[in-house]
Design a protein around this motif. Sequence first.
Motif, mmCIF file in Angstrom:
data_model
loop_
_atom_site.group_PDB
_atom_site.id
_atom_site.type_symbol
_atom_site.label_atom_id
_atom_site.label_comp_id
_atom_site.label_asym_id
_atom_site.label_seq_id
_atom_site.Cartn_x
_atom_site.Cartn_y
_atom_site.Cartn_z
ATOM 1 N N GLY A 182 0.361 11.067 0.341
ATOM 2 C CA GLY A 182 0.998 10.366 1.451
ATOM 3 C C GLY A 182 -0.105 9.084 1.866
ATOM 4 N N LEU A 183 0.797 8.327 2.665
ATOM 5 C CA LEU A 183 0.073 6.952 3.123
ATOM 6 C C LEU A 183 -1.078 7.322 4.148
ATOM 7 C CD1 LEU A 183 0.526 4.000 2.668
ATOM 8 C CD2 LEU A 183 1.789 4.405 4.853
ATOM 9 N N GLY A 184 -0.947 8.389 4.583
ATOM 10 C CA GLY A 184 -2.395 8.909 5.414
ATOM 11 C C GLY A 184 -3.368 9.278 4.779
ATOM 12 N N THR A 185 -3.241 9.765 3.465
ATOM 13 C CA THR A 185 -4.338 10.066 2.551
ATOM 14 C C THR A 185 -5.060 8.892 1.954
ATOM 15 O OG1 THR A 185 -3.188 12.287 1.923
ATOM 16 C CG2 THR A 185 -4.927 11.192 0.412
ATOM 17 N N LEU A 186 -4.026 7.898 1.728
ATOM 18 C CA LEU A 186 -4.585 6.465 1.147
ATOM 19 C C LEU A 186 -5.369 6.022 2.341
ATOM 20 C CD1 LEU A 186 -2.703 3.635 -0.699
ATOM 21 C CD2 LEU A 186 -4.256 3.201 1.403
ATOM 22 N N TYR A 187 -5.009 5.818 3.736
ATOM 23 C CA TYR A 187 -5.869 5.292 4.600
ATOM 24 C C TYR A 187 -7.038 6.223 4.975
ATOM 25 C CZ TYR A 187 -2.373 1.760 5.543
ATOM 26 O OH TYR A 187 -1.569 0.537 5.228
ATOM 27 N N LEU B 224 0.801 -1.119 0.052
ATOM 28 C CA LEU B 224 -0.103 -0.134 -0.087
ATOM 29 C C LEU B 224 0.788 1.150 0.032
ATOM 30 C CD1 LEU B 224 -2.674 -0.813 2.271
ATOM 31 C CD2 LEU B 224 -2.660 -1.172 -0.078
ATOM 32 N N ARG B 225 2.192 1.101 0.427
ATOM 33 C CA ARG B 225 2.977 2.361 0.631
ATOM 34 C C ARG B 225 3.226 2.548 -0.673
ATOM 35 N NH1 ARG B 225 5.639 4.295 4.541
ATOM 36 N NH2 ARG B 225 5.441 2.792 5.739
ATOM 37 N N ASP B 226 3.637 1.395 -1.663
ATOM 38 C CA ASP B 226 3.836 1.612 -3.298
ATOM 39 C C ASP B 226 2.617 2.456 -3.872
ATOM 40 O OD1 ASP B 226 5.349 1.637 -5.393
ATOM 41 O OD2 ASP B 226 4.758 -0.633 -5.971
ATOM 42 N N VAL B 227 1.459 1.963 -3.530
ATOM 43 C CA VAL B 227 0.323 2.607 -4.080
ATOM 44 C C VAL B 227 0.264 4.162 -3.822
ATOM 45 C CG1 VAL B 227 -2.219 2.770 -3.844
ATOM 46 C CG2 VAL B 227 -1.052 0.368 -4.001
ATOM 47 N N ALA B 228 0.614 4.489 -2.629
ATOM 48 C CA ALA B 228 0.347 5.792 -2.365
ATOM 49 C C ALA B 228 1.591 6.739 -2.921
ATOM 50 C CB ALA B 228 0.631 5.916 -0.702
ATOM 51 N N ARG B 229 2.815 5.909 -3.063
ATOM 52 C CA ARG B 229 3.780 6.780 -3.541
ATOM 53 C C ARG B 229 3.659 6.792 -4.978
ATOM 54 N NH1 ARG B 229 7.519 5.099 -6.626
ATOM 55 N NH2 ARG B 229 7.141 2.909 -6.395
ATOM 56 N N ARG B 230 2.990 5.948 -5.720
ATOM 57 C CA ARG B 230 2.441 6.056 -7.334
ATOM 58 C C ARG B 230 1.710 7.028 -7.472
ATOM 59 N NH1 ARG B 230 3.793 0.026 -9.489
ATOM 60 N NH2 ARG B 230 2.504 0.974 -11.204
ATOM 61 N N ALA B 231 0.729 7.163 -6.726
ATOM 62 C CA ALA B 231 -0.520 8.169 -6.949
ATOM 63 C C ALA B 231 0.016 9.457 -6.433
ATOM 64 C CB ALA B 231 -1.530 7.630 -5.837
ATOM 65 N N ASP B 232 1.158 9.565 -5.918
ATOM 66 C CA ASP B 232 1.853 10.934 -5.280
ATOM 67 C C ASP B 232 0.814 11.680 -4.223
ATOM 68 O OD1 ASP B 232 3.589 12.924 -5.667
ATOM 69 O OD2 ASP B 232 2.720 14.147 -6.987
#
Length: 196
Positions: free
Chosen positions: A39-44, A29-37
Amino acid sequence: MRADAKKNYEQLLAVARDVFAEQGANASLRDVARRADVGLGTLYRHFPTREVLLETILRASFNTLAEKAQALEASQAPDEALLSWLQETTAFTHEHRGVIALMMGAIENPDSALHASCVTLRAAGAALLARAQDEGMARPDLNGDELFDLIAALAWLREQPTHALRADRLFDVIASAILVDHGRIPESNGRSGNPR
């Protein structure tokens, strides 16, 4: 939802689809957030768990498979409908590497984000099975839970490189065990495809 939040949400979904297609259901999921540009907090904030993200991505496909079962029920003989749906569902789980383990856990866990979609999928297969059983075309001692387990087993087999080459033959063996017309497997709309 604010415009920037909506943009982040859509970007995360688009990227997550690609990442899961490349890496399977256990992708980072860290890779998903990074590639979406983002933060991991935004993903969560948008997707509190991996299952919520996967459910959002897979919901349309699960609904399509359930609708396909209804269409097959209306358009094909009971044995052909059941076999076609089994092939499509097994192919779907194979295309989404690693999702079958999550589905098997989710179907037994009402708190899982994937639970409702998996139950809908199982019910669609159970309805096709019951119809074939009512017509004397499928063995009467099989139920929807067991049918779902057989799909999981076939999907798992396709994910194993050393066993994938036997998957089509074993699909035929399982199909002939489900259908009771002396092992005859009806013509279908094509095989579920060679392992990738």
